[in-house]
Design a protein around this motif. Structure first.
Motif, PDB file in Angstrom:
ATOM      1  N   ASP A   1     -49.972  29.767   7.577  1.00 61.58           N
ATOM      2  CA  ASP A   1     -48.731  28.996   7.564  1.00 61.58           C
ATOM      3  C   ASP A   1     -48.546  28.381   6.178  1.00 61.58           C
ATOM      4  O   ASP A   1     -49.205  27.399   5.832  1.00 61.58           O
TER       5      ASP A   1
ATOM      6  N   THR B   1     -53.667  29.897  10.946  1.00 59.84           N
ATOM      7  CA  THR B   1     -53.159  29.723  12.303  1.00 59.84           C
ATOM      8  C   THR B   1     -53.509  30.926  13.179  1.00 59.84           C
ATOM      9  O   THR B   1     -53.432  32.068  12.740  1.00 59.84           O
TER      10      THR B   1
ATOM     11  N   GLN C   1     -55.156  25.702  14.536  1.00 61.18           N
ATOM     12  CA  GLN C   1     -54.979  25.685  13.086  1.00 61.18           C
ATOM     13  C   GLN C   1     -56.169  25.018  12.397  1.00 61.18           C
ATOM     14  O   GLN C   1     -56.765  24.077  12.935  1.00 61.18           O
TER      15      GLN C   1
END
Length: 270
Positions: free
Chosen positions: A143, A150, A189
């Motif tokens: 990301d 992620t 994440q």
């Protein structure tokens, strides 16, 4: 019960790893310098732990509990609601605990038809979720906006409780969910592309502690019940009657179901 819960809040989260052989303390420092895992591998490990834990909670606690007359509600924390957390709120409680920890692990649940509109996937995640619905395979990406690695994993309608809750919810935008449907994706994440042995154990422990925290919060709610019959807390499960397992028993079941694969990864790197 409160004394047991306080003790567990400090120590039970290491039970998941230590009780099946443990992480050798004398080796951790050395391994932490020499052994690394790709972030994708670590997120897959913690995702598998989560799958087992959530399935056990959904089927054995929520599904089994409802058959005994136990209630589960999205407003379970309100003083006038005597109920436990729904599966999605159980996960949210885990995520909240992780967020309060020093481990930079992110966790949330999204969908293209969420009950809460704030959880609707957009952009890259919406695109990848379309693929997840087709083949149920994990999706990994970096990301750029958040600077976070992620990983998205299919979240399935694994129990009747999931289906009925989402189909009947007053805010739902989809009323024809079926068992086995891909209802959403659990998203994890982490800021680094690789983790040391020590960092990997910290990630797994932070998740395990999160499950302890939210389950103990549920048992605390039960202690405060005034109108509803309180289930007996011990070594029995709702399938046997009006019972709920202690945190130790709950986590021991999670350990037996999930820790072999996790420990296999850790031992291989040690």
């Amino acid at each position: 019960m409160k004394s047991i819960i306080k003790l567990l809040s400090a120590s039970a989260f290491v039970l998941v790893l230590n009780s099946c052989g443990g992480v050798p303390e004398e080796k951790t420092a050395v391994a932490g310098e020499e052994k690394v895992f790709a972030v994708e591998e670590v997120l897959e490990m913690v995702a598998k732990e989560n799958d087992v834990t959530r399935t056990l909670y959904t089927k054995a606690i929520v599904g089994g509990g409802k058959k005994q007359g136990m209630k589960f509600d999205e407003d379970w924390r309100k003083d006038d609601v005597e109920a436990g957390p729904l599966p999605a709120l159980f996960l949210r409680g885990v995520a909240t605990s992780i967020r309060k920890s020093p481990v930079p692990l992110g966790l949330y649940l999204g969908s293209d038809f969420p009950v809460n509109a704030a959880n609707k996937f957009e952009g890259k995640q919406a695109e990848l979720f379309t693929q997840i619905k087709e083949d149920q395979k994990p999706q990994f990406f970096y990301d750029e906006d958040q600077k976070l690695h992620t990983a998205m994993f299919a979240d399935l309608a694994s129990a009747g409780a999931c289906v009925s809750c989402h189909n009947d919810h007053p805010q739902t935008s989809k009323t024809d969910w079926k068992l086995g449907d891909v209802m959403g994706a659990t998203t994890w994440q982490y800021p680094k592309d690789s983790l040391t042995y020590k960092e990997t154990v910290a990630v797994l422990n932070s998740y395990a502690k999160g499950t302890v925290d939210i389950y103990m919060e549920y048992l605390d709610e039960i202690e405060a019940f005034k109108e509803s019959e309180k289930p007996e807390i011990g070594d029995k499960w709702p399938a046997e009657g009006n019972y709920l397992p202690t945190p130790e028993v709950f986590l021991d079941s999670v350990r037996k179901l999930s820790s072999y694969e996790t420990m296999k990864h850790l031992v291989a790197a040690n």
